[in-house]
Design a protein around this motif. Structure first.
Motif, short mmCIF file in Angstrom:
data_model
loop_
_atom_site.label_atom_id
_atom_site.label_comp_id
_atom_site.label_asym_id
_atom_site.label_seq_id
_atom_site.Cartn_x
_atom_site.Cartn_y
_atom_site.Cartn_z
N PRO A 1 0.82 -1.22 0.00
CA PRO A 1 0.00 0.00 0.00
C PRO A 1 0.85 1.26 0.00
O PRO A 1 1.88 1.33 0.66
CB PRO A 1 -0.80 -0.10 1.30
CG PRO A 1 -0.76 -1.54 1.66
CD PRO A 1 0.53 -2.07 1.14
N ASP A 2 0.42 2.23 -0.75
CA ASP A 2 1.07 3.54 -0.79
C ASP A 2 0.42 4.40 0.29
O ASP A 2 -0.73 4.81 0.15
CB ASP A 2 0.91 4.16 -2.17
CG ASP A 2 1.62 5.48 -2.32
OD1 ASP A 2 2.19 5.97 -1.32
OD2 ASP A 2 1.61 6.03 -3.42
N VAL A 3 1.14 4.66 1.35
CA VAL A 3 0.60 5.40 2.49
C VAL A 3 0.08 6.77 2.07
O VAL A 3 -0.91 7.26 2.62
CB VAL A 3 1.68 5.54 3.60
CG1 VAL A 3 1.18 6.37 4.76
CG2 VAL A 3 2.13 4.18 4.07
N LYS A 4 0.70 7.37 1.08
CA LYS A 4 0.29 8.71 0.63
C LYS A 4 -1.08 8.71 -0.03
O LYS A 4 -1.70 9.75 -0.15
CB LYS A 4 1.33 9.27 -0.33
CG LYS A 4 2.66 9.53 0.35
CD LYS A 4 3.69 9.99 -0.63
CE LYS A 4 5.03 10.13 0.05
NZ LYS A 4 6.09 10.46 -0.87
N LYS A 5 -1.56 7.54 -0.46
CA LYS A 5 -2.86 7.47 -1.12
C LYS A 5 -4.01 7.15 -0.15
O LYS A 5 -5.15 7.09 -0.55
CB LYS A 5 -2.83 6.41 -2.22
CG LYS A 5 -1.99 6.80 -3.39
CD LYS A 5 -2.10 5.75 -4.47
CE LYS A 5 -1.31 6.14 -5.69
NZ LYS A 5 -1.46 5.16 -6.76
N ILE A 6 -3.69 6.94 1.10
CA ILE A 6 -4.73 6.63 2.07
C ILE A 6 -5.43 7.93 2.46
O ILE A 6 -4.82 8.84 2.98
CB ILE A 6 -4.15 5.94 3.32
CG1 ILE A 6 -3.45 4.64 2.92
CG2 ILE A 6 -5.26 5.66 4.33
CD1 ILE A 6 -2.67 4.01 4.05
N ASP A 7 -6.72 7.98 2.18
CA ASP A 7 -7.50 9.17 2.50
C ASP A 7 -8.79 8.76 3.22
O ASP A 7 -9.00 7.59 3.52
CB ASP A 7 -7.80 9.97 1.24
CG ASP A 7 -8.56 9.17 0.19
OD1 ASP A 7 -8.98 8.04 0.47
OD2 ASP A 7 -8.72 9.69 -0.92
N LYS A 8 -9.64 9.73 3.50
CA LYS A 8 -10.89 9.45 4.20
C LYS A 8 -11.73 8.44 3.45
O LYS A 8 -12.35 7.57 4.06
CB LYS A 8 -11.70 10.74 4.39
CG LYS A 8 -11.16 11.66 5.42
CD LYS A 8 -12.06 12.89 5.52
CE LYS A 8 -11.46 13.92 6.43
NZ LYS A 8 -12.30 15.12 6.51
N ARG A 9 -11.75 8.55 2.16
CA ARG A 9 -12.57 7.66 1.34
C ARG A 9 -12.10 6.20 1.50
O ARG A 9 -12.91 5.30 1.66
CB ARG A 9 -12.50 8.10 -0.12
CG ARG A 9 -13.43 7.36 -1.02
CD ARG A 9 -13.46 8.03 -2.40
NE ARG A 9 -13.94 7.07 -3.34
CZ ARG A 9 -13.27 6.62 -4.38
NH1 ARG A 9 -12.06 7.08 -4.65
NH2 ARG A 9 -13.79 5.73 -5.19
N ALA A 10 -10.80 6.01 1.45
CA ALA A 10 -10.24 4.66 1.61
C ALA A 10 -10.56 4.11 3.00
O ALA A 10 -10.92 2.93 3.14
CB ALA A 10 -8.74 4.68 1.38
N LEU A 11 -10.43 4.94 4.01
CA LEU A 11 -10.73 4.49 5.37
C LEU A 11 -12.21 4.18 5.55
O LEU A 11 -12.57 3.22 6.22
CB LEU A 11 -10.26 5.53 6.39
CG LEU A 11 -8.75 5.73 6.45
CD1 LEU A 11 -8.40 6.87 7.40
CD2 LEU A 11 -8.04 4.45 6.85
N ARG A 12 -13.06 4.96 4.94
CA ARG A 12 -14.50 4.69 5.01
C ARG A 12 -14.84 3.37 4.34
O ARG A 12 -15.67 2.60 4.83
CB ARG A 12 -15.30 5.83 4.38
CG ARG A 12 -15.37 7.04 5.24
CD ARG A 12 -16.22 8.11 4.62
NE ARG A 12 -16.22 9.28 5.47
CZ ARG A 12 -16.33 10.50 5.04
NH1 ARG A 12 -16.50 10.75 3.74
NH2 ARG A 12 -16.31 11.52 5.87
N ARG A 13 -14.20 3.10 3.19
CA ARG A 13 -14.42 1.82 2.51
C ARG A 13 -13.97 0.67 3.39
O ARG A 13 -14.62 -0.36 3.47
CB ARG A 13 -13.70 1.79 1.16
CG ARG A 13 -14.38 2.63 0.11
CD ARG A 13 -13.93 2.34 -1.31
NE ARG A 13 -12.60 1.83 -1.46
CZ ARG A 13 -11.56 2.52 -1.94
NH1 ARG A 13 -11.72 3.76 -2.33
NH2 ARG A 13 -10.38 1.96 -2.06
N PHE A 14 -12.84 0.84 4.06
CA PHE A 14 -12.35 -0.20 4.95
C PHE A 14 -13.33 -0.44 6.10
O PHE A 14 -13.65 -1.58 6.41
CB PHE A 14 -10.98 0.18 5.50
CG PHE A 14 -10.51 -0.70 6.62
CD1 PHE A 14 -10.15 -2.01 6.39
CD2 PHE A 14 -10.43 -0.22 7.92
CE1 PHE A 14 -9.73 -2.85 7.42
CE2 PHE A 14 -10.01 -1.04 8.96
CZ PHE A 14 -9.67 -2.35 8.71
#
Length: 66
Positions: A49-62
């Motif tokens: 995983p590219d840490v720089k691409k983790i955003d609110k949207r990604a966390l919400r999907r998780f």
């Protein structure tokens, strides 16, 4: 990302002095997030995983995935 996770685990254990139970649960959840990100589009080559691409949207999907 593995290095960051290891550093965070050391921080929780050494600096924050969390209980073993809390540490185990935090680390399980973080590893689940890492796996989720690796299985989705937030990856570079080699399934890391590219840490720089983790955003609110990604966390919400998780969170909705669990």
């Amino acid at each position: 990302m593995k290095d960051l996770i290891d550093l965070y685990e050391q921080y929780l254990y050494g600096e924050k002095n969390v209980s073993p139970h809390t540490l185990r649960n935090y680390m399980r959840e973080i590893r689940e997030l890492e796996t989720f990100l690796a299985e989705n589009e937030l990856c570079l080559t080699g399934k890391k995983p590219d840490v720089k691409k983790i955003d609110k949207r990604a966390l919400r999907r998780f969170l909705s995935h669990n």
